[in-house]
Design an enzyme around this catalytic site. Structure first.
Site, short mmCIF file in Angstrom:
data_model
loop_
_atom_site.label_atom_id
_atom_site.label_comp_id
_atom_site.label_asym_id
_atom_site.label_seq_id
_atom_site.Cartn_x
_atom_site.Cartn_y
_atom_site.Cartn_z
N HIS A 108 33.38 21.96 -26.60
CA HIS A 108 33.50 22.00 -25.07
C HIS A 108 33.42 23.63 -24.71
O HIS A 108 32.97 24.24 -23.86
CB HIS A 108 34.75 21.66 -24.70
CG HIS A 108 35.26 21.75 -23.29
ND1 HIS A 108 35.24 20.54 -22.29
CD2 HIS A 108 35.61 22.83 -22.73
CE1 HIS A 108 35.48 21.05 -21.21
NE2 HIS A 108 35.91 22.42 -21.32
N GLU A 109 34.25 24.17 -25.59
CA GLU A 109 34.34 25.95 -25.21
C GLU A 109 32.74 26.34 -25.27
O GLU A 109 32.54 27.48 -24.77
CB GLU A 109 35.36 26.45 -26.00
CG GLU A 109 36.76 25.95 -25.62
CD GLU A 109 37.07 25.87 -24.28
OE1 GLU A 109 36.64 26.57 -23.49
OE2 GLU A 109 37.87 25.00 -23.75
N HIS A 166 30.88 26.08 -22.33
CA HIS A 166 31.22 27.11 -21.55
C HIS A 166 30.37 28.44 -21.86
O HIS A 166 29.89 29.26 -20.99
CB HIS A 166 32.51 27.42 -21.25
CG HIS A 166 33.32 26.32 -20.64
ND1 HIS A 166 32.89 26.12 -19.07
CD2 HIS A 166 34.60 25.84 -20.63
CE1 HIS A 166 33.92 25.23 -18.75
NE2 HIS A 166 34.81 24.76 -19.81
N HIS A 185 26.72 28.55 -21.54
CA HIS A 185 26.49 28.84 -20.05
C HIS A 185 26.62 30.25 -19.63
O HIS A 185 25.82 30.59 -18.88
CB HIS A 185 27.40 27.82 -19.31
CG HIS A 185 27.07 27.78 -17.93
ND1 HIS A 185 27.98 27.54 -16.88
CD2 HIS A 185 25.99 27.91 -17.26
CE1 HIS A 185 27.28 27.15 -15.73
NE2 HIS A 185 26.06 27.44 -15.77
ZN LIG Z 1 36.43 23.44 -19.75
#
Ligand SMILES: [Zn+2]
Length: 649
Positions: free
Chosen positions: A440-441, A444, A447
């Site tokens: 998940h991290e 980010h 991105h």
């Molecule tokens: Zn998040």
């Protein structure tokens, strides 16, 4: 010379240095504003770079304060906040800047899309705060804002007081016999030589009894106490709603929901409602079946205070997933390397470790290459320690952009988790949940760092709409359940056996256990929040709205004493007003594009390549609505989220 800032933070002179930067910036602003002919290049760009430099200076301090917290970092951090706040308030109320943006927007016809977006977002910021309105309206808006923050504060204080004022003491061992040993230990205390157990309305304690407590009467009593907390908040809700409605009107919107989504990705209020209602409709049939199954193991008709308890029982019966069994397959460093390998295969990235001094021995730095070209630097700080705040997050530091003289600037970011600490004799073994968190991290992170945007204010995660921010993180997180991805790295630390398929299946099934019921619950919150802000609601109308929504979302009748709204702090004391839907909104985007990749075959997927070029390379340079449609050649499909949650019609 390295394109990356060295990690330093001079605490001794930090406040003085910060003050100097702020003062210099103020002088620069005056000079920039004094220019006769203002253009993007001579006005917007220097302002943007100035802001970015301030961010870059400040980020190491806020990072240190989170990962190596000490009295010193706290003190300096606290001292710096008023300096930053005063400065940014001044900036956000400087109408001359607003006017200059407007003029440049009208006059300069050959700006790039990225530059147009920078202007658009800055102008929107001014207008959503009402800075451009007449003095009287501005004064009223300011009053409303002050009043609203007082009310939110009272709302949470009442809730906190009510939560803390309650306790339930159990002195019959029998009544805690269903609880796991660790939960029992937490609740246990001794009074007059007798062992007793204390349960409160604080989260871990309340949830523990509702999930494992075998005495139904006690569960009912705890539940009742929980859902009747802070009745005085009903009055506060009325006041908050009325002020929000007034504020929206003053700013030119017909209701608060419209105001809320003006800066979000959702194109209009109707699209939010339709999307939520579609999910309700398609989740309802399966949720009903799930409830029927749950009912079969209960000796009495299920009520609201029974669901957590019987869900746990059913889950144990069906899956018996033991997290500890998984840990040996997920040794921290092999998970990190596996994630890198996956990203290498998916997006042609390369992560090359570099040896530099950082804030902790366990922290690591990597240079990131895309198609062999140096692209960014990331810092991983993955292990828990006393001085680190809990949770996991990505913190962006530098942003990809073009400098005033046309040079390329590269991006950097911190990835922080709280995994079990490793020692020379003890490896750090993760739960599968931790693996998901890391993915998940990293979603980010890429991105932010893979951005090719030239303007820092809309580069990477900068300028990305609030309801779209979690899209890239959830996108990547979904791969942590895919056999083809897990098998790249999930090897048993002793036996070297690769995580077997049946264990992977179990992970997916456990994730999707009673998912339709869970989905309906989240949709109930989202619909209530959004509809509440679409029209004025007073007193009884609030409850009435909730009751009407529950006709479609609640499968078990909610007791009439339940005043859930009085504890809905997300929307009355947090930043989620008319925005709770964002969780599901971003999930739909991520599930939809994720399955496009899966269906094409992960490592030969055209969509994965487009995702890199359209979503990751272009960051916040356009609305995610535009980017998403460019990626998928159509609007998002809610069905893919149902598929991800194992919900079949
Ligand atoms: Zn998040």
């Amino acid at each position: 010379m390295s394109p990356f800032l060295p990690f330093t933070c001079k605490l001794e002179t930090f406040i003085e240095d910060l003050q100097n930067i702020v003062n210099e910036n103020k002088t620069t602003i005056t000079k920039l504003l004094a220019q006769q002919e203002k253009t993007y290049q001579n006005f917007v760009k220097p302002l943007e770079i100035m802001e970015e430099n301030l961010e870059e200076f400040f980020t190491p301090l806020s990072h240190l304060n989170s990962v190596n917290n000490s009295e010193t970092t706290q003190k300096i951090y606290t001292q710096s906040l008023p300096i930053i706040t005063e400065y940014s308030t001044q900036l956000s109320q400087n109408l001359a800047i607003y006017e200059a943006y407007k003029t440049i927007q009208q006059k300069e016809k050959n700006l790039s899309k990225e530059q147009q977006r920078v202007l658009e977002l800055n102008i929107q910021n001014f207008e959503l705060s009402g800075a451009h309105l007449d003095t009287q309206t501005k004064a009223r808006l300011q009053d409303i804002n002050i009043k609203l923050s007082e009310l939110s504060n009272n709302f949470s204080q009442n809730l906190l007081d009510a939560t803390n004022a309650y306790e339930y003491i159990i002195d019959n061992e029998e009544d805690v016999s269903g609880l796991p040993q660790s939960e029992k230990e937490h609740a246990k205390f001794e009074e007059n030589g007798k062992i007793k157990y204390k349960f409160t309305l604080q989260m871990p304690s309340y949830i523990a009894y509702m999930t494992y407590g075998n005495n139904r009467k006690i569960r009912e009593e705890l539940y009742k106490a929980y859902v009747t907390r802070a009745p005085q908040n009903a009055q506060i809700i009325d006041e908050i709603l009325s002020l929000r409605d007034e504020m929206a009107h003053l700013l030119g919107f017909s209701n608060y929901a419209e105001y809320s989504i003006a800066s979000k990705m959702a194109p209009n209020t109707q699209s939010v409602l339709e999307f939520l209602e579609e999910l309700v409709e398609h989740s309802h049939p399966q949720a009903k079946k799930e409830l029927q199954t749950l009912q079969t193991i209960a000796p009495h008709p299920l009520e609201s205070f029974d669901t957590a308890y019987y869900s746990e029982k059913l889950k144990k019966e069906q899956y018996a997933l033991d997290e500890e069994e998984y840990r040996p397959y997920f040794e921290q460093q092999s998970v990190v390397k596996g994630l890198f390998k996956f990203l290498e295969k998916l997006f042609h990235l390369e992560f090359s470790p570099i040896d530099i001094e950082l804030w902790d021995d366990k922290a690591q730095a990597y240079d990131v290459y895309e198609n062999k070209k140096l692209k960014a630097r990331i810092f991983l700080d993955l292990e828990a320690r006393e001085s680190k705040r809990g949770g996991a997050w990505m913190h962006n530091w530098q942003s990809h952009s073009q400098t005033l003289n046309g040079d390329e600037k590269l991006a950097s970011a911190f990835v922080v988790c709280n995994f079990p600490p490793s020692s020379p004799t003890q490896p750090s073994l993760l739960r599968h949940d931790d693996v998901v968190t890391l993915f998940h991290e990293m979603g980010h992170t890429i991105h932010h760092i893979l951005s090719e945007v030239q303007e820092s204010e809309v580069s990477g995660v900068n300028g990305v709409e609030w309801d779209a921010v979690e899209f890239p993180s959830q996108f990547l997180e979904n791969f942590a359940y895919e056999p083809e991805v897990l098998k790249l790295f999930a090897k048993h630390i002793d036996t070297k056996e690769i995580l077997p398929n049946n264990m992977i299946d179990k992970l997916v099934q456990t994730k999707n256990f009673l998912s339709a019921m869970g989905m309906l619950r989240q949709l109930e919150f989202s619909l209530f929040d959004f509809k509440l802000h679409m029209a004025p609601h007073k007193e009884k109308e609030v409850q009435h709205l909730l009751d009407t929504i529950r006709e479609k979302t609640a499968l078990i009748p909610t007791p009439s004493y339940n005043k859930f709204q009085n504890g809905f702090a997300h929307i009355f004391a947090g930043g989620y007003a008319a925005g709770y839907y964002s969780y599901k909104w971003a999930e739909v985007l991520s599930a939809d594009s994720f399955y496009a990749v899966i269906d094409e075959g992960i490592f030969n997927s055209k969509t994965a390549q487009n995702y890199l070029h359209v979503i990751l390379h272009r960051g916040g340079s356009q609305s995610m609505q535009t980017l998403f449609i460019e990626l998928m050649q159509r609007e998002a499909d809610t069905k893919q989220l149902l598929r991800l949650n194992g919900i079949h019609e």
